[in-house]
Design a protein around this motif. Sequence first.
Motif, PDB file in Angstrom:
ATOM      1  N   THR A 134     -42.317 -26.183 -47.259  1.00 32.73           N
ATOM      2  CA  THR A 134     -42.161 -25.362 -46.065  1.00 32.73           C
ATOM      3  C   THR A 134     -41.159 -24.373 -46.644  1.00 32.73           C
ATOM      4  OG1 THR A 134     -40.504 -26.376 -44.904  1.00 32.73           O
ATOM      5  CG2 THR A 134     -42.611 -27.483 -44.687  1.00 32.73           C
ATOM      6  N   PRO A 135     -41.057 -23.200 -45.970  1.00 31.64           N
ATOM      7  CA  PRO A 135     -40.204 -22.241 -46.206  1.00 31.64           C
ATOM      8  C   PRO A 135     -38.802 -22.460 -45.909  1.00 31.64           C
ATOM      9  CG  PRO A 135     -41.821 -21.227 -44.704  1.00 31.64           C
ATOM     10  CD  PRO A 135     -42.307 -22.858 -45.083  1.00 31.64           C
ATOM     11  N   LEU A 136     -38.631 -23.564 -45.147  1.00 31.55           N
ATOM     12  CA  LEU A 136     -37.201 -24.283 -44.821  1.00 31.55           C
ATOM     13  C   LEU A 136     -36.927 -25.479 -45.723  1.00 31.55           C
ATOM     14  CD1 LEU A 136     -38.012 -24.445 -41.094  1.00 31.55           C
ATOM     15  CD2 LEU A 136     -36.442 -22.979 -42.351  1.00 31.55           C
TER      16      LEU A 136
ATOM     17  N   LEU B 221     -43.408 -23.153 -38.281  1.00 30.40           N
ATOM     18  CA  LEU B 221     -43.357 -23.689 -36.921  1.00 30.40           C
ATOM     19  C   LEU B 221     -42.045 -24.668 -36.815  1.00 30.40           C
ATOM     20  CD1 LEU B 221     -44.479 -24.336 -34.141  1.00 30.40           C
ATOM     21  CD2 LEU B 221     -45.937 -26.085 -35.017  1.00 30.40           C
ATOM     22  N   LEU B 222     -41.249 -24.230 -35.589  1.00 30.53           N
ATOM     23  CA  LEU B 222     -39.928 -25.000 -35.687  1.00 30.53           C
ATOM     24  C   LEU B 222     -40.109 -25.349 -34.183  1.00 30.53           C
ATOM     25  CD1 LEU B 222     -39.200 -22.589 -37.937  1.00 30.53           C
ATOM     26  CD2 LEU B 222     -37.042 -22.660 -36.913  1.00 30.53           C
ATOM     27  N   ALA B 223     -39.334 -26.499 -33.987  1.00 31.35           N
ATOM     28  CA  ALA B 223     -39.274 -27.011 -32.658  1.00 31.35           C
ATOM     29  C   ALA B 223     -37.927 -27.378 -32.190  1.00 31.35           C
ATOM     30  CB  ALA B 223     -40.181 -28.199 -32.382  1.00 31.35           C
TER      31      ALA B 223
ATOM     32  N   THR C   1     -41.982 -13.102 -28.125  1.00 27.30           N
ATOM     33  CA  THR C   1     -40.672 -12.578 -28.174  1.00 27.30           C
ATOM     34  C   THR C   1     -39.770 -12.556 -29.358  1.00 27.30           C
ATOM     35  OG1 THR C   1     -38.656 -12.922 -26.577  1.00 27.30           O
ATOM     36  CG2 THR C   1     -39.920 -14.910 -27.410  1.00 27.30           C
ATOM     37  N   GLU C   2     -38.539 -12.311 -29.297  1.00 28.17           N
ATOM     38  CA  GLU C   2     -37.701 -12.340 -30.277  1.00 28.17           C
ATOM     39  C   GLU C   2     -36.721 -13.681 -30.142  1.00 28.17           C
ATOM     40  OE1 GLU C   2     -35.692  -8.984 -30.973  1.00 28.17           O
ATOM     41  OE2 GLU C   2     -37.235  -7.806 -31.971  1.00 28.17           O
ATOM     42  N   VAL C   3     -36.449 -14.192 -31.273  1.00 27.81           N
ATOM     43  CA  VAL C   3     -35.350 -15.202 -31.165  1.00 27.81           C
ATOM     44  C   VAL C   3     -34.571 -14.720 -32.677  1.00 27.81           C
ATOM     45  CG1 VAL C   3     -34.771 -17.440 -31.823  1.00 27.81           C
ATOM     46  CG2 VAL C   3     -36.668 -16.952 -30.219  1.00 27.81           C
ATOM     47  N   ALA C   4     -33.077 -14.592 -32.458  1.00 29.00           N
ATOM     48  CA  ALA C   4     -32.344 -14.298 -33.551  1.00 29.00           C
ATOM     49  C   ALA C   4     -32.723 -13.167 -34.077  1.00 29.00           C
ATOM     50  CB  ALA C   4     -32.182 -15.377 -34.288  1.00 29.00           C
ATOM     51  N   GLY C   5     -33.413 -12.176 -33.429  1.00 30.92           N
ATOM     52  CA  GLY C   5     -33.988 -10.915 -33.759  1.00 30.92           C
ATOM     53  C   GLY C   5     -34.921 -11.085 -34.372  1.00 30.92           C
ATOM     54  N   LYS C   6     -35.888 -12.071 -34.472  1.00 27.58           N
ATOM     55  CA  LYS C   6     -37.226 -12.043 -35.226  1.00 27.58           C
ATOM     56  C   LYS C   6     -38.265 -12.240 -34.286  1.00 27.58           C
ATOM     57  CE  LYS C   6     -34.782 -11.961 -39.256  1.00 27.58           C
ATOM     58  NZ  LYS C   6     -35.117 -10.864 -40.065  1.00 27.58           N
ATOM     59  N   ALA C   7     -39.379 -11.598 -34.654  1.00 26.15           N
ATOM     60  CA  ALA C   7     -40.512 -11.983 -33.921  1.00 26.15           C
ATOM     61  C   ALA C   7     -40.744 -13.418 -33.876  1.00 26.15           C
ATOM     62  CB  ALA C   7     -41.474 -10.992 -34.289  1.00 26.15           C
ATOM     63  N   VAL C   8     -41.084 -13.869 -32.756  1.00 27.93           N
ATOM     64  CA  VAL C   8     -41.561 -15.266 -32.654  1.00 27.93           C
ATOM     65  C   VAL C   8     -42.373 -15.416 -31.441  1.00 27.93           C
ATOM     66  CG1 VAL C   8     -40.563 -17.501 -31.552  1.00 27.93           C
ATOM     67  CG2 VAL C   8     -39.281 -16.247 -33.306  1.00 27.93           C
ATOM     68  N   LEU C   9     -43.465 -16.264 -31.667  1.00 28.06           N
ATOM     69  CA  LEU C   9     -44.285 -16.749 -30.506  1.00 28.06           C
ATOM     70  C   LEU C   9     -43.718 -17.897 -30.006  1.00 28.06           C
ATOM     71  CD1 LEU C   9     -46.704 -16.488 -28.740  1.00 28.06           C
ATOM     72  CD2 LEU C   9     -47.699 -18.030 -30.232  1.00 28.06           C
ATOM     73  N   LEU C  10     -42.928 -18.017 -28.739  1.00 34.11           N
ATOM     74  CA  LEU C  10     -42.234 -19.036 -28.255  1.00 34.11           C
ATOM     75  C   LEU C  10     -43.152 -19.701 -27.325  1.00 34.11           C
ATOM     76  CD1 LEU C  10     -39.407 -20.207 -27.672  1.00 34.11           C
ATOM     77  CD2 LEU C  10     -39.078 -18.578 -25.912  1.00 34.11           C
TER      78      LEU C  10
ATOM     79  N   ASP D  29     -41.315 -15.883 -43.769  1.00 32.16           N
ATOM     80  CA  ASP D  29     -40.034 -15.175 -44.448  1.00 32.16           C
ATOM     81  C   ASP D  29     -38.828 -15.226 -43.230  1.00 32.16           C
ATOM     82  OD1 ASP D  29     -41.274 -14.747 -46.852  1.00 32.16           O
ATOM     83  OD2 ASP D  29     -41.600 -12.712 -46.385  1.00 32.16           O
ATOM     84  N   ASP D  30     -39.167 -15.329 -42.114  1.00 28.70           N
ATOM     85  CA  ASP D  30     -38.185 -15.443 -41.100  1.00 28.70           C
ATOM     86  C   ASP D  30     -37.514 -16.763 -40.679  1.00 28.70           C
ATOM     87  OD1 ASP D  30     -38.323 -12.551 -41.078  1.00 28.70           O
ATOM     88  OD2 ASP D  30     -39.663 -12.918 -39.160  1.00 28.70           O
ATOM     89  N   ALA D  31     -38.269 -17.736 -41.420  1.00 28.99           N
ATOM     90  CA  ALA D  31     -37.823 -19.189 -40.711  1.00 28.99           C
ATOM     91  C   ALA D  31     -36.507 -19.759 -40.991  1.00 28.99           C
ATOM     92  CB  ALA D  31     -38.878 -20.126 -41.305  1.00 28.99           C
TER      93      ALA D  31
END
Lengths: 366, 127
Positions: free
Chosen positions: A6-8, A145-147, A176-185, A203-205
Amino acid sequence: MESRRTPLHAEHEALGAMFTDFAGWRMPLRYDSELAEHHAVRTSAGLFDLTHMGEIVLTGPEAGAALDHALVGHASAIGVGRARYTMICEADGGVIDDLIVYRTGELEYLVVANASNAAVVHEALVARAKGFDTTVADKSTDYALLAVQGPKATAILEGLTPTDLATVKYYASYPTEVAGKAVLLARTGYTGEDGFELFVAPDDAAHVWQALLAAGAPHDLKPAGLGCRDTLRLEAGMPLYGNELGRDSTPFHANLGRVVKLDKPGDFIGRDALAAVAEQGPDRKLVGLKTASRRAPRHGYPVLDATGNVIGEVTSGALSPTLGYSVAMAYVAVGNTEPGTELSVDVRGKREPVEVVALPFYKRSS
Amino acid sequence: MIPEELKYTEEHEWVLRTGEDTVRVGITDYAQEQLGDVVFVQLPELGEQVAAGQTLGEVESTKSVSDIYAPLAGEVITRNDSLDQQPDLVNSDPYGEGWMVELRLDDPTAVDDLLDAAAYQELAAAE
């Protein structure tokens, strides 16, 4: 074949994760102690990487109609911004996968499938959407995908997003945005706790992950692996595909007949078979079992009645970290499903007494 | 962490000489790390006779269960009853408080045939 990362991955390595190969992915199993991670989710919060989950997007004027035909649920009745737990079944009613369908626009749906079934679900949706005015695209590589799950999830997230989390409903999603990044929350999860799932660009993960860990530090947020995810969902009585769900059982067998919308307009795949099961009742059902012992019934162990006849099989079981005794889910023949029924499980040659109990084993207090 | 003074098996148990014909047995740090949090340990009864390689007990973590094998043939003369209440000692102190049983060996010289620390190190590194 080399497992996908994963990217993480680098974040997990830096945190000292122990990894496991799961459905073709190299995923964190645990970082330190899976019990500590489990308790963190119940009492504060845990941060999960769920990038292995599959994301399939349907767009077009008949995207909703195509899903109504392909799935057992009534997708076109989902309001924009809302989500539903549903399933995709075979014509004979067997479960291909359990899914969450997010309606992300008037003409757009995001279908989240289990990692192990992502390709199968994508193929089935492509085949079933033929003749409908919609496109079906596997977007799994477009999303990490983060939870964040646990009673402190809201407190951790609220400083990172402009969205007022009090207005974010359960089973709803917001761009929305989380920590300045586009997120589907999305306010969804698989732990039995309140929490959020965040679909982000790969890339934002890492940026979002680090921001969540930093914001979570004062709240005892722990990174949490797939190990505790399994005991959390078991306590919450949530089915896992391959254990409680599979092609040899229908949603009714798993006590999830409510997801089958027999009264929705139009035909859907599996309808006739599922209507028959609904009418006759399944011959075996999923139940909860509790034991007095710490010795856990495990997947595949036989369940016996008082006379020693095998009447079922365990689908998942573990020592419940929250409850302190072993719990299991099992399919048993009807007639043995009433809470209070005394059965036993053959745990590697020794019969352990178990009692049928109502699911879930654990329910959060708020 | 692989203490020099112990002997080891391919099944990730350690063996410590405690007397002329007696040994103490536990599982290695590597083994507990692989298992994850230990939540239950099933040990044999006192007086039980075990053959080398025979199942001696079970260690359960939240996700799985593993057999403990007798490293050598002998009689179970002591068991670590603390593990009933504190199975996590296997994680926190695998070579100390997390020990499992003591055996009186049928053949005390058989200890010499077990792996030494260097050989075990090699084995664990290869896994």
